[in-house]
Write a protein that holds these residues in place. Structure first.
Motif, PDB file in Angstrom:
ATOM      1  N   GLN A  92       6.906 -11.537  -2.574  1.00 57.07           N
ATOM      2  CA  GLN A  92       6.109 -11.890  -3.759  1.00 57.07           C
ATOM      3  C   GLN A  92       7.024 -12.090  -4.968  1.00 57.07           C
ATOM      4  O   GLN A  92       6.844 -13.019  -5.752  1.00 57.07           O
TER       5      GLN A  92
ATOM      6  N   ASN B 143       9.382 -15.313  -4.186  1.00 59.70           N
ATOM      7  CA  ASN B 143       8.600 -16.553  -4.003  1.00 59.70           C
ATOM      8  C   ASN B 143       9.478 -17.698  -3.461  1.00 59.70           C
ATOM      9  O   ASN B 143       9.656 -18.729  -4.112  1.00 59.70           O
TER      10      ASN B 143
ATOM     11  N   CYS C 240       3.583 -15.878   0.436  1.00 56.59           N
ATOM     12  CA  CYS C 240       4.070 -17.239   0.137  1.00 56.59           C
ATOM     13  C   CYS C 240       3.713 -18.210   1.267  1.00 56.59           C
ATOM     14  O   CYS C 240       4.599 -18.817   1.878  1.00 56.59           O
TER      15      CYS C 240
END
Ligand code: NAP
Ligand code: F7E
Length: 321
Positions: free
Chosen positions: A70, A73, A115
């Protein structure tokens, strides 16, 4: 600037892939496990620092994987982390399966949640083919899987779960099915680097003999530098698909050992003996890959020949020791 995230970044392939992607202008992120001797842990990537970001992480820690994905990314995720030693997979089969099979499921779950628009590469292995060989003596994408080790079995699960996630969740998730690939950065308990290091020690008078296991198995050996370029092509193909990466040549362990000792002016028969501790409960005797699908889809061909690969490893150990 594109961002890549690599598990197993401190390993042989992780380090060459890092160098290759940095050279293409990528920002590279990766995870290493916590280790009580951190001095040696990143020795393969210590010399590159710019645009490289390494944090702690483990394939067995799914919440940590999700957190880091996260935060980063990434555009591309390469899952190279594994307990990658076949004989040792017999000593620690549960750990091997947890890391290679469930660990792949963990990183896929983290990828799907953090993602899902990115691309995912799985380090699949020719060890999945095991004892299955096509009539023409090659293994290719259509050859059935008949694994003969806990390692091979764990990689079959990982391969299949990547397929399942690709189809079920419409993810760009791919498998590179790589045959053996080596380099001076190969762990020194894999046979090529063990033989080269052992022969150089004998040449320099620092050892008297070398103990090996089965010298009559055949492997299709390429160079890790060539194979990480194939990984990048496979993950960036317009369609998520699976590709075999191989040289198409096969050599026995005996032939490889003979070549290395001869290059050093030695006769291996005077120094090499068999130690049953290095034999495997079930041996994979023959590997030879057909990578025509890869070669016809992309502009890929290995730059290193078998002899150039072995020569580079000999030169490395001659200088290092
Ligand atoms: P390698 O040198 O053994 O590197 C494996 C890396 O994975 C190491 O950095 C290791 O870290 C890390 N790792 C192990 N368990 C982990 C865990 N639970 N969480 C996070 N990291 C973990 O292997 P390689 O030769 O680079 O191979 C790369 C990948 O390709 C592997 O998945 C291997 O199975 C696969 N493969 C290799 C070949 C080949 O011939 N080289 C062929 C086909 C497929 P530590 O140093 O802390 O253990
Ligand atoms: O063994 C024989 C051994 O351990 C090659 C991994 O990267 O490639 C690798 O697996 C051959 C075998 O590699 C010794 O019995 C003899 O027949 O270098 P290796 P591997 O098992 O083929 C596949 C594709 C992967 O995916 C794996 O991650 O050499 N051999 N004597 C020996 N092998 C070792 N290690 N040590 C010996 O003393």
């Amino acid at each position: 600037m594109k961002k890549a995230f690599i598990t197993g970044i401190g390993g042989q392939d992780g380090s060459y892939l890092t160098e290759y992607l940095l050279g293409l202008g990528y920002e590279v992120h990766g995870i290493v496990r916590r280790n009580s001797t951190p001095e040696h842990q990143q020795s393969r990537i210590d010399f590159v620092r710019e645009n490289l970001h390494v944090s702690y992480g483990d394939l067995l820690d799914v919440s940590g994987l999700e957190r880091v994905l996260q935060k980063v990314n990434p555009d591309e995720v390469y899952n190279l982390a594994a307990q990658s030693h076949v004989r040792i997979s017999y000593d620690i089969p549960q750990f091997t399966a947890q890391t290679n099979a469930l660990g792949t499921l963990n990183i896929l779950e983290a990828f799907r949640n953090a993602c899902p628009e990115a691309k995912f590469y799985q380090a699949s292995s020719s060890e999945m083919f095991g004892s299955a060989v096509d009539e023409d003596g090659f293994q290719r994408e259509t050859t059935p899987f008949k694994p003969v080790s806990p390692y091979g079995c764990s990689k079959v699960f990982a391969y299949n779960i990547v397929h399942n996630y690709r189809n079920a969740y419409k993810l760009h998730a791919v498998n590179g099915i790589l045959f053996n690939h080596e380099s001076p950065r190969r762990g020194s308990n894999f046979v090529t680097n063990k033989v080269v290091k052992g022969a150089v020690l004998i040449k320099k008078g620092m050892a008297k003999n070398l103990e090996l296991g089965n010298m009559d198995s055949f492997r299709d050996w390429g160079h890790s530098k060539d194979y990480v370029k194939a990984m990048h092509k496979i993950i960036n193909h317009s369609m998520a698909d699976d590709f075999v990466v191989a040289t198409g040549q096969t050599h026995s362990v005996r032939e490889m050992t003979d070549y290395v000792f001869k290059q050093l002016g030695l006769d291996y028969q005077e120094y090499v003996s068999q130690n049953p501790n290095f034999l495997r409960p079930e041996e994979l005797t023959y590997l030879r890959g057909d990578s025509s699908k890869l070669r016809s889809t992309f502009d890929w061909t290995p730059e290193y020949t078998f002899h150039q690969l072995m020569d580079e490893m000999i030169e490395f150990w001659m200088e290092k020791l």
